[in-house]
Every structure is written in structure tokens, then in C-alpha cells.
Design an enzyme around this catalytic site. Structure first.
Site, mmCIF file in Angstrom:
data_model
loop_
_atom_site.group_PDB
_atom_site.id
_atom_site.type_symbol
_atom_site.label_atom_id
_atom_site.label_comp_id
_atom_site.label_asym_id
_atom_site.label_seq_id
_atom_site.Cartn_x
_atom_site.Cartn_y
_atom_site.Cartn_z
ATOM 1 N N CYS A 114 33.366 -115.794 8.124
ATOM 2 C CA CYS A 114 34.462 -115.470 9.024
ATOM 3 C C CYS A 114 35.500 -116.569 8.811
ATOM 4 O O CYS A 114 35.566 -117.158 7.733
ATOM 5 C CB CYS A 114 33.988 -115.360 10.471
ATOM 6 S SG CYS A 114 33.180 -116.839 11.118
ATOM 7 N N ALA A 115 36.284 -116.891 9.805
ATOM 8 C CA ALA A 115 37.307 -117.920 9.625
ATOM 9 C C ALA A 115 36.685 -119.301 9.438
ATOM 10 O O ALA A 115 37.059 -120.037 8.533
ATOM 11 C CB ALA A 115 38.271 -117.929 10.805
#
Length: 140
Positions: free
Chosen positions: A76-77
Site C-alpha cells: 500500500c502507501a
């Protein structure tokens, strides 16, 4: 239930992943990007975007379509919550469907540092990152 936990999921560094993507082994790895609206600003070359909010519905399809991959890397980020949670769900479901021994033949990883760390080093490398928009990442 299997013994797979967030703590036992291995991490893959950005350097290791970039080396794989630039090698003849690139076809043996799948990268699953589970960012949601924060997917804008670029993505890792050859990654598949499946927002975390829809992951549950896609896991059976992923198990089928990724069956021949040796490694599956989730991110994810920051790879602190959504990425590890997605990797855990996938690994557990794969083990449940295929049996623990067969499911364990495929290595499931979390990208250490997520896309934030990836783009710091490889954002402008068009061989590794697609649709990169540096301005979006300047504030990070």
C-alpha cells in the site's frame, strides 16, 4: 487456521524487488497494489491495482490467476496496515484452499516501506514505475 500472522509475513526490500523486475525472473513475481484513492501519482511496473476495499471479493480470483507465480508482493502507501493485512488474507485463504503445504510453495511478501519508499528511489525510473507524478510525492 494456519500459523501465518502479520509478524511472520516476510518483507521484501525495494532493492530486491527492483532487481527481480529488471531480471529474467520478472514473470515469476506478481505485485498487488492495495492502495485506495491514494493510488494516484504512479504505480510499480506490472503491478495489479486492487483497492483494499474490494480485496475480499478478488482473493479467489487472485489465487487462481497467480497460481504459477513464485512470489506475490503486496503493498500500500506505507505497507504498515493495508498491505500486510491484504497479504495475510491472501496467504491464509491460499493455504486454506490449497492446503498449507501446497499454499506455502508460493512466497507471499509485503513491500517494505510501501510505495512511498519505492517512489523515493525509483519514481523517475520508467523501467520500474509507471504514470509517476513527482509533484504529488513532494509533500511526503
Amino acid at each position: 487456521m494456519t500459523s501465518i500472522t502479520i509478524a511472520t509475513l516476510p518483507r521484501m526490500t525495494r532493492e530486491v524487488l527492483s532487481n527481480i523486475l529488471l531480471s529474467s525472473n520478472a514473470s515469476k513475481v506478481a505485485i498487488i497494489d492495495v492502495r485506495d484513492s491514494d493510488h494516484v501519482g504512479g504505480h510499480i511496473f506490472s503491478s495489479t491495482w486492487i483497492p483494499s476495499t474490494t480485496l475480499e471479493a478478488h482473493i479467489p480470483e487472485l489465487i487462481r490467476t497467480l497460481k504459477d507465480k513464485e512470489q506475490v508482493v503486496f503493498h500500500c502507501a506505507l505497507s504498515q496496515q493495508r498491505g500486510p493485512s491484504a497479504a495475510l488474507k491472501y496467504a491464509r485463504e491460499r493455504a486454506s484452499v490449497l492446503g498449507f503445504e501446497e499454499g506455502a510453495k508460493q512466497k507471499v511478501y509485503v513491500l517494505d516501506g510501501g510505495f512511498l519508499r519505492w517512489q523515493e528511489k525509483y519514481g523517475t525510473d520508467e523501467r520500474l514505475t509507471k504514470a509517476y507524478e513527482k509533484d504529488i510525492w513532494l509533500e511526503y
